[in-house]
Design a protein around this motif. Structure first.
Motif, short mmCIF file in Angstrom:
data_model
loop_
_atom_site.label_atom_id
_atom_site.label_comp_id
_atom_site.label_asym_id
_atom_site.label_seq_id
_atom_site.Cartn_x
_atom_site.Cartn_y
_atom_site.Cartn_z
N VAL A 86 0.84 -1.20 0.00
CA VAL A 86 0.00 0.00 0.00
C VAL A 86 0.87 1.25 0.00
CG1 VAL A 86 -1.85 1.25 1.15
CG2 VAL A 86 -1.82 -1.25 1.20
N VAL A 87 1.92 1.25 0.80
CA VAL A 87 2.85 2.39 0.81
C VAL A 87 3.51 2.55 -0.55
CG1 VAL A 87 5.02 3.24 1.78
CG2 VAL A 87 3.26 2.34 3.30
N ARG A 88 3.83 1.45 -1.19
CA ARG A 88 4.44 1.53 -2.52
C ARG A 88 3.47 2.18 -3.51
NH1 ARG A 88 9.02 -1.27 -3.48
NH2 ARG A 88 8.46 -1.53 -5.68
N ARG A 89 2.18 1.85 -3.41
CA ARG A 89 1.19 2.48 -4.28
C ARG A 89 1.05 3.96 -3.97
NH1 ARG A 89 -2.32 -2.09 -3.42
NH2 ARG A 89 -3.78 -0.75 -2.29
N ILE A 90 1.11 4.30 -2.68
CA ILE A 90 1.06 5.71 -2.29
C ILE A 90 2.22 6.47 -2.91
CG2 ILE A 90 1.36 7.27 -0.32
CD1 ILE A 90 -0.33 5.30 1.32
N ALA A 91 3.42 5.87 -2.87
CA ALA A 91 4.59 6.52 -3.46
C ALA A 91 4.39 6.74 -4.96
CB ALA A 91 5.84 5.68 -3.20
N ARG A 92 3.81 5.76 -5.63
CA ARG A 92 3.58 5.90 -7.07
C ARG A 92 2.56 7.01 -7.37
NH1 ARG A 92 3.59 0.00 -6.73
NH2 ARG A 92 5.61 -0.76 -7.45
N HIS A 93 1.54 7.13 -6.52
CA HIS A 93 0.58 8.22 -6.70
C HIS A 93 1.29 9.57 -6.53
CE1 HIS A 93 -2.82 5.65 -7.04
NE2 HIS A 93 -2.83 5.24 -5.78
N CYS A 94 2.13 9.66 -5.49
CA CYS A 94 2.78 10.94 -5.19
C CYS A 94 3.74 11.36 -6.30
CB CYS A 94 3.54 10.84 -3.87
SG CYS A 94 2.48 10.62 -2.41
N PHE A 95 4.45 10.38 -6.88
CA PHE A 95 5.46 10.68 -7.89
C PHE A 95 4.95 10.37 -9.30
CE2 PHE A 95 7.95 10.54 -4.09
CZ PHE A 95 9.04 11.37 -4.32
N ALA A 96 3.65 10.49 -9.48
CA ALA A 96 3.04 10.10 -10.77
C ALA A 96 3.64 10.86 -11.95
CB ALA A 96 1.54 10.32 -10.71
N GLY A 97 4.09 12.09 -11.75
CA GLY A 97 4.62 12.87 -12.86
C GLY A 97 6.11 12.76 -13.04
N MET A 141 -7.04 3.98 3.53
CA MET A 141 -7.83 5.20 3.42
C MET A 141 -7.06 6.28 2.65
SD MET A 141 -9.18 7.63 6.55
CE MET A 141 -7.48 8.11 7.00
N LEU A 142 -5.81 6.47 3.01
CA LEU A 142 -4.99 7.49 2.36
C LEU A 142 -4.73 7.14 0.89
CD1 LEU A 142 -2.46 8.08 5.27
CD2 LEU A 142 -4.08 9.77 4.38
N GLU A 143 -4.45 5.88 0.63
CA GLU A 143 -4.15 5.48 -0.75
C GLU A 143 -5.36 5.64 -1.66
OE1 GLU A 143 -3.99 3.29 -4.30
OE2 GLU A 143 -5.24 2.63 -2.61
N ARG A 144 -6.53 5.21 -1.17
CA ARG A 144 -7.74 5.36 -1.97
C ARG A 144 -8.08 6.84 -2.20
NH1 ARG A 144 -8.70 1.88 -5.46
NH2 ARG A 144 -6.46 2.30 -5.42
N GLY A 145 -7.77 7.66 -1.21
CA GLY A 145 -7.99 9.09 -1.39
C GLY A 145 -7.11 9.66 -2.49
N LEU A 146 -5.83 9.26 -2.51
CA LEU A 146 -4.92 9.72 -3.55
C LEU A 146 -5.32 9.18 -4.92
CD1 LEU A 146 -1.53 9.35 -1.66
CD2 LEU A 146 -2.64 11.49 -2.32
N ALA A 147 -5.92 7.99 -4.94
CA ALA A 147 -6.37 7.41 -6.21
C ALA A 147 -7.71 7.97 -6.66
CB ALA A 147 -6.46 5.89 -6.06
N ARG A 148 -8.30 8.84 -5.84
CA ARG A 148 -9.61 9.44 -6.11
C ARG A 148 -10.73 8.40 -6.18
NH1 ARG A 148 -8.54 14.53 -10.31
NH2 ARG A 148 -6.90 15.51 -9.06
#
Length: 486
Positions: A86-97, A141-148
């Motif tokens: 989940v943290v790895r997915r959060i990192a990918r959301h944050c660094f998407a660009g 919760m945080l990851e799904r929020g970042l994924a909209r």
């Protein structure tokens, strides 16, 4: 498992959670004789009146497979481990660009720092707590929020509220951050869901504290630990409104509270402060720095694990804002990695390679031998240290200042054990029982096992009844004086 093998896990709190979840497994309310008898709660008191933790019921099926306290240790490890991807997915959301190589390194770094985080190591060192569920629920919760994925984020936020009564404040803060971010992005769905959570989270916490806990028998004000602000919430609010500087004064007194904040933020190189997500940690930190309870101030308990998902996510978001400046990004990332790794080695990883931390200390070793002599189904007053080894097969409570009249008593008399104030008190307890119907059946290296052979009246014996008045634990003088004192 190292702590289990070394007899570091005790009746408070592993024994309590073991009894509670075992009760769930038998389709009963989560009752714990260890908690109830020691704190003088009525016999039928449910832990749902102590803390709002219905999420623990999800662990009940594990006891149908393996009826043993260690199942909770493995369950907690698994729940913590769920957070790594989940943290790895959060990192990918944050660094998407960012470039793929930067994204990959951010995911690797984030997953590593989270996985060996000192708060998770501390929580594991101390056994099992309800934070086992709070960690993955917060991350999801945080990851799904970042994924909209707002509906899924709301579901995880609501589940988070079932882990403890104050987590609704975290869910509410998440809703506020979500609503502001969605508003800036012109996302009406996110703004609406965020506003709903910002309102629902605190309402759930208020309902749990003001209605649910009392309805389950929780005594009013039992956990009020803010006497420096007022005798109750109303008095504290009036005090703060008339003297708002009292909040700052209480927050920095004693100075160990300042050291706690410096450690928590400093071990991630202050990166969490650069993201609005850090606001989710504010209610939890405020609870601790405003508290009069010294147990809330050190960083060696499980309380910091509630913060860890928030701090790691906020750090990744801050690093993502810096990624266009590679030099600054590299320096901050390496600083966070170095500081968090040093803390992890100091507070946990270093202990795993020390052979002396894999075996019980000489004063604890006889407890395990004596526990094997107690028959199944017996009533036992046990040293707090050995209580979890007896919960699966006996009716056990911890030995404390009040005799309970159990058939067996297992106690150390030469090394102080919780909750006795001194070894003299422990020796006096053994002498009292030997003079009133108990026989010594085993003794070794300061540990005694007593068996009740006659029903002689025991002076001071008391077992809590339906009208018992709960009492709070007196905190020893040395607790809270040192940030890292175990």
């Amino acid at each position: 498992m190292q702590s289990w093998t070394a007899l570091r896990l005790t009746g408070f709190d592993l024994g309590i959670f073991d009894q509670a979840v075992r009760a769930y497994a038998h389709f009963e309310l989560p009752r714990s004789p260890i908690k109830n008898v020691h704190h003088e709660f009525p016999p039928g008191f449910s832990l749902l009146g102590d803390h709002f933790t219905p999420a623990l019921a999800l662990l009940a099926p594990l006891y149908w497979v393996w009826d043993d306290p260690r199942v909770l240790l493995f369950a907690q490890a698994a729940l913590f481990a769920v957070g790594v991807p989940v943290v790895r997915r959060i990192a990918r959301h944050c660094f998407a660009g960012a470039e793929p190589r930067v994204v990959r390194r951010a995911a690797d770094l984030g997953g590593l720092v989270y996985a060996v985080g000192w708060p998770l190591l501390n929580s594991s060192y101390n056994g099992f707590h309800e934070v086992a569920f709070a960690v993955p629920f917060t991350l999801l919760m945080l990851e799904r929020g970042l994924a909209r994925r707002y509906a899924a984020a709301a579901c995880w936020a609501l589940l988070l509220c079932t882990t403890k009564e104050d987590m609704g404040l975290v869910a509410g803060a998440f809703g506020l951050v979500l609503a502001v971010r969605a508003h800036r992005a012109g996302d009406r769905a996110g703004r609406a869901m965020g506003a709903a959570l910002a309102l629902a989270g605190p309402l759930i916490s208020a309902a749990a504290i003001a209605w649910f806990l009392p309805a389950m028998g929780g005594p009013e004000g039992y956990y009020w630990s803010y006497g420096s602000l007022g005798a109750d919430p109303g008095a504290a609010l009036a005090h703060v409104l008339t003297a708002p500087w009292a909040l700052l004064q209480v927050s920095v007194t004693p100075f160990v509270k300042v050291a706690m904040l410096a450690w928590i933020l400093g071990t991630l190189a202050l990166l969490p402060l650069g993201s609005p997500t850090f606001l989710l940690a504010v209610p939890l930190l405020a609870e601790r720095v405003l508290s009069d309870n010294p147990n809330h101030w050190p960083v060696i308990n499980h309380y910091d694990a509630f913060l860890w998902p928030i701090l790691v996510t906020a750090s990744l978001e801050t690093l993502a804002r810096l990624h266009k400046n590679r030099t600054v990004l590299r320096r901050w990332a390496l600083a966070a990695l170095a500081l968090s790794s040093a803390a992890a080695v100091t507070l946990g990883l270093g202990l795993l390679v020390r052979p002396d931390h894999w075996t019980p200390s000489p004063d604890k070793r006889p407890l395990a031998t004596a526990a094997e002599l107690i028959p199944d189904g017996a009533t036992v007053e046990a040293d707090n240290t050995i209580a979890p080894r007896l919960t699966a097969r006996t009716h056990v409570v911890i030995a404390d200042a009040t005799p309970r009249g159990a058939d067996w008593v297992l106690l150390r008399v030469e090394n102080r054990t919780f909750p006795f104030a001194s070894t003299d008190d422990q020796s006096a307890r053994a002498a009292l029982l030997l003079a009133h119907g108990y026989t010594e059946v085993w003794r070794q290296d300061g540990t005694v096992l007593l068996h009740r052979t006659t029903r002689t009246a025991i002076p001071g014996v008391r077992v809590p009844g339906p009208d018992s008045t709960p009492i709070r634990e007196a905190v020893p003088d040395d607790v809270g004086t040192n940030l890292l004192l175990r």
